[in-house]
Motif scaffolding. Structure first.
Motif, PDB file in Angstrom:
ATOM      1  N   UNK A 145       0.817  -1.224   0.000  1.00 16.91           N
ATOM      2  CA  UNK A 145       0.000   0.000   0.000  1.00 16.91           C
ATOM      3  C   UNK A 145       0.852   1.276   0.000  1.00 16.91           C
ATOM      4  N   UNK A 146       2.139   1.097  -0.219  1.00 15.22           N
ATOM      5  CA  UNK A 146       3.073   2.224  -0.145  1.00 15.22           C
ATOM      6  C   UNK A 146       2.651   3.429  -0.994  1.00 15.22           C
ATOM      7  N   UNK A 147       2.133   3.165  -2.201  1.00 12.71           N
ATOM      8  CA  UNK A 147       1.777   4.266  -3.098  1.00 12.71           C
ATOM      9  C   UNK A 147       0.375   4.815  -2.855  1.00 12.71           C
ATOM     10  N   UNK A 148      -0.334   4.243  -1.883  1.00  8.81           N
ATOM     11  CA  UNK A 148      -1.702   4.702  -1.626  1.00  8.81           C
ATOM     12  C   UNK A 148      -1.696   5.875  -0.655  1.00  8.81           C
ATOM     13  N   UNK A 149      -2.508   6.862  -0.954  1.00  8.94           N
ATOM     14  CA  UNK A 149      -2.651   8.011  -0.056  1.00  8.94           C
ATOM     15  C   UNK A 149      -4.052   8.111   0.523  1.00  8.94           C
ATOM     16  N   UNK A 150      -4.958   7.279   0.003  1.00 10.79           N
ATOM     17  CA  UNK A 150      -6.342   7.317   0.480  1.00 10.79           C
ATOM     18  C   UNK A 150      -6.387   6.953   1.953  1.00 10.79           C
TER      19      UNK A 150
ATOM     20  N   UNK B 258     -15.279 -12.511   6.980  1.00  9.88           N
ATOM     21  CA  UNK B 258     -14.139 -11.627   6.776  1.00  9.88           C
ATOM     22  C   UNK B 258     -14.111 -11.208   5.321  1.00  9.88           C
ATOM     23  N   UNK B 259     -13.458 -10.099   5.042  1.00 13.31           N
ATOM     24  CA  UNK B 259     -13.280  -9.658   3.663  1.00 13.31           C
ATOM     25  C   UNK B 259     -11.991  -8.863   3.614  1.00 13.31           C
ATOM     26  N   UNK B 260     -11.645  -8.408   2.420  1.00 10.92           N
ATOM     27  CA  UNK B 260     -10.444  -7.578   2.286  1.00 10.92           C
ATOM     28  C   UNK B 260     -10.508  -6.356   3.208  1.00 10.92           C
ATOM     29  N   UNK B 261     -11.717  -5.924   3.566  1.00 11.42           N
ATOM     30  CA  UNK B 261     -11.850  -4.749   4.443  1.00 11.42           C
ATOM     31  C   UNK B 261     -11.132  -4.970   5.771  1.00 11.42           C
ATOM     32  N   UNK B 262     -11.103  -6.233   6.254  1.00  8.97           N
ATOM     33  CA  UNK B 262     -10.380  -6.505   7.509  1.00  8.97           C
ATOM     34  C   UNK B 262      -8.906  -6.149   7.367  1.00  8.97           C
ATOM     35  N   UNK B 263      -8.366  -6.395   6.186  1.00 12.02           N
ATOM     36  CA  UNK B 263      -6.948  -6.103   5.941  1.00 12.02           C
ATOM     37  C   UNK B 263      -6.738  -4.594   5.818  1.00 12.02           C
ATOM     38  N   UNK B 264      -7.582  -3.933   5.025  1.00 11.61           N
ATOM     39  CA  UNK B 264      -7.401  -2.472   4.847  1.00 11.61           C
ATOM     40  C   UNK B 264      -7.512  -1.755   6.194  1.00 11.61           C
ATOM     41  N   UNK B 265      -8.528  -2.131   6.977  1.00  8.87           N
ATOM     42  CA  UNK B 265      -8.707  -1.450   8.266  1.00  8.87           C
ATOM     43  C   UNK B 265      -7.505  -1.678   9.185  1.00  8.87           C
ATOM     44  N   UNK B 266      -6.925  -2.883   9.104  1.00  5.87           N
ATOM     45  CA  UNK B 266      -5.740  -3.159   9.930  1.00  5.87           C
ATOM     46  C   UNK B 266      -4.523  -2.397   9.414  1.00  5.87           C
ATOM     47  N   UNK B 267      -4.503  -2.133   8.092  1.00  5.43           N
ATOM     48  CA  UNK B 267      -3.340  -1.462   7.508  1.00  5.43           C
ATOM     49  C   UNK B 267      -3.487   0.057   7.439  1.00  5.43           C
ATOM     50  N   UNK B 268      -4.580   0.580   7.961  1.00  2.99           N
ATOM     51  CA  UNK B 268      -4.696   2.034   8.065  1.00  2.99           C
ATOM     52  C   UNK B 268      -5.543   2.727   7.012  1.00  2.99           C
TER      53      UNK B 268
ATOM     54  N   UNK C 112     -10.626  -8.175  13.571  1.00  2.00           N
ATOM     55  CA  UNK C 112     -11.960  -7.589  13.555  1.00  2.00           C
ATOM     56  C   UNK C 112     -11.927  -6.082  13.280  1.00  2.00           C
ATOM     57  N   UNK C 113     -13.080  -5.554  12.936  1.00  4.04           N
ATOM     58  CA  UNK C 113     -13.257  -4.101  12.937  1.00  4.04           C
ATOM     59  C   UNK C 113     -14.701  -3.811  13.303  1.00  4.04           C
ATOM     60  N   UNK C 114     -14.932  -2.614  13.719  1.00  2.72           N
ATOM     61  CA  UNK C 114     -16.292  -2.232  14.085  1.00  2.72           C
ATOM     62  C   UNK C 114     -16.447  -0.723  13.917  1.00  2.72           C
ATOM     63  N   UNK C 115     -17.530  -0.328  13.279  1.00  3.86           N
ATOM     64  CA  UNK C 115     -17.843   1.093  13.132  1.00  3.86           C
ATOM     65  C   UNK C 115     -19.173   1.387  13.791  1.00  3.86           C
ATOM     66  N   UNK C 116     -19.304   2.576  14.332  1.00  2.36           N
ATOM     67  CA  UNK C 116     -20.606   3.010  14.823  1.00  2.36           C
ATOM     68  C   UNK C 116     -21.398   3.621  13.667  1.00  2.36           C
ATOM     69  N   UNK C 117     -22.724   3.698  13.842  1.00  2.62           N
ATOM     70  CA  UNK C 117     -23.546   4.330  12.801  1.00  2.62           C
ATOM     71  C   UNK C 117     -23.183   5.800  12.638  1.00  2.62           C
ATOM     72  N   UNK C 118     -22.598   6.375  13.688  1.00  3.18           N
ATOM     73  CA  UNK C 118     -22.244   7.795  13.619  1.00  3.18           C
ATOM     74  C   UNK C 118     -20.854   8.047  13.071  1.00  3.18           C
ATOM     75  N   UNK C 119     -20.161   6.981  12.728  1.00  2.80           N
ATOM     76  CA  UNK C 119     -18.839   7.146  12.137  1.00  2.80           C
ATOM     77  C   UNK C 119     -18.943   8.011  10.879  1.00  2.80           C
ATOM     78  N   UNK C 120     -17.940   8.836  10.678  1.00  3.16           N
ATOM     79  CA  UNK C 120     -17.987   9.804   9.571  1.00  3.16           C
ATOM     80  C   UNK C 120     -18.075   9.115   8.205  1.00  3.16           C
ATOM     81  N   UNK C 121     -17.281   8.063   8.016  1.00  4.02           N
ATOM     82  CA  UNK C 121     -17.300   7.343   6.735  1.00  4.02           C
ATOM     83  C   UNK C 121     -18.642   6.630   6.531  1.00  4.02           C
ATOM     84  N   UNK C 122     -19.145   6.004   7.607  1.00  5.34           N
ATOM     85  CA  UNK C 122     -20.445   5.326   7.520  1.00  5.34           C
ATOM     86  C   UNK C 122     -21.515   6.340   7.129  1.00  5.34           C
TER      87      UNK C 122
END
Ligand SMILES: [Zn+2]
Length: 362
Positions: free
Chosen positions: A146-151, A314-324, A282-292
């Motif tokens: 993910x080195x070249x990613x800025x998102x 599980x999905x790739x989202x578990x990896x992205x959330x762990x990687x920032x 794992x990951x968890x977001x609240x309904x009030x999370x800005x992205x949600x």
């Protein structure tokens, strides 16, 4: 504007390229080519992940790009998919899966990129990861650099049901690999032998499997062992998993599983290997999370009422959330995935592409 005809053609083209997990070079090249044609800067890595960057239009330099992800691999039976479009739906001919999981997600991203490229509306830069081998255990995502990613945030298009679902929570998974070693002998002269299969059966029988509590499940999916009818089996391997949205419960259930095996083996002379590997976190977001809330707002804009879901998958989202990279999973419209009855309503595919495009507009 999302072009329904082009979107459906893209989807049909994608599913007709065989792409079972691990055999994804051809589809990766096709996706890369499509993204290049839509003005993206594209790279392929050795795992056949496709990484694409689409510049923004009319936005300030340094604005955070929108992250987008879907995966290219299909579960079996996935070779020779013959999609049939009828009655506003796309299905396979009944002998294979359709592959909408997750090529509908890929097609939606490709169409959104095409639509953004051909109008003159302001939009965010896009950082796109089309990953490989998701179904084998998030292999492409785990290996992606993910080195070249800025998102900092975005969406993963990889969930079933009509467009509108937002996945708020996903569990941690422990992969469990167990080996029981006994002692072989001819079945007619069993003196001194240790039957690993009989011990494994006793240990499995005392293990709690299935739904363990509100947040947790456990499963043994593979048992291997034995050489021949007339040999006392000296080795049995069991592959299983424990999942929980609660890390403490996960560790407790995993420990209980191990202790059950240890107790069963006590005094038998058999040896136990019990390996636990963390598959993802794992990951968890609240309904009030800005992205949600950002995704929910766009869904409402598109006439959909957001549905908030807790998954045990599980999905790739578990990896992205762990990687920032903060990533929420959204539904793409497909139904009955991982079966030959899998189908996709065309209207949902269009809605998924609109969701991606609208998220990118500023
Ligand atoms: Zn999927």
């Amino acid at each position: 504007m999302i072009n329904e005809h082009r979107l459906v053609q893209t989807f049909l083209e994608l599913v007709q390229i065989d792409s079972p997990s691990g055999d994804e070079q051809q589809i990766a090249e096709c996706v890369a080519e499509s993204l290049r044609a839509r003005g993206a800067q594209v790279k392929l890595d050795s795992l056949h992940n496709v990484i694409a960057f689409v510049p923004g239009r009319g936005v300030k330099q340094g604005v955070k790009p929108l992250f987008l992800n879907a995966h290219t691999d299909n579960v079996a039976p996935a070779r020779g998919i013959k999609p049939i479009v009828a009655g506003g739906q796309i299905a396979s001919d009944g002998t294979t899966v359709l592959g909408a999981d997750d090529l509908a997600g890929v097609a939606a991203i490709l169409e959104a990129a095409a639509s953004l490229a051909e109008n003159d509306k302001k939009h965010l830069p896009l950082e796109i990861a089309i990953t490989s081998q998701e179904e084998l255990g998030l292999v492409g995502a785990k290996g992606l650099d993910l080195q070249d990613f800025h998102a900092k945030e975005g969406v993963v298009l990889d969930s079933g049901g009509p467009v509108g679902a937002i996945v708020l929570a996903s569990p941690t998974q422990n992969l469990v690999e167990i080996t029981i070693k006994g002692k072989a002998a001819h079945s007619a002269r069993p003196e001194g032998s240790i039957n690993a299969l009989k011990i494994a059966a006793a240990a499995i029988a005392r293990t709690k499997l299935g739904k363990l509590d509100r947040d947790s499940t456990a499963n043994f999916g593979i048992v291997r062992g034995g050489m021949a009818r007339n040999i006392v089996p000296d080795k049995v391997e069991i592959v299983g998993e424990v999942r929980s949205r609660n890390t403490r419960k996960l560790e407790r259930h995993t420990r209980a599983m191990k202790q059950g095996f240890e107790r069963t083996l006590r005094g038998t002379g058999a040896k136990l290997e019990f390996r636990v590997t963390r598959a993802y976190n794992r990951y968890e977001f609240g309904k009030n999370d800005r992205l949600v809330q950002r995704v929910a707002r766009v869904l409402k804009q598109l006439g959909r009422t957001p549905r908030y879901e807790m998954t045990m998958g599980g999905s790739d989202a578990n990896i992205w959330n762990a990687k920032g990279i903060k990533a929420v999973v959204v539904s793409v419209g497909y139904e009955q995935i991982h079966t030959p009855s899998e189908y996709l309503p065309v209207a949902e595919l269009v809605k998924a592409a609109e969701l991606v495009e609208t998220l990118a507009l500023v």
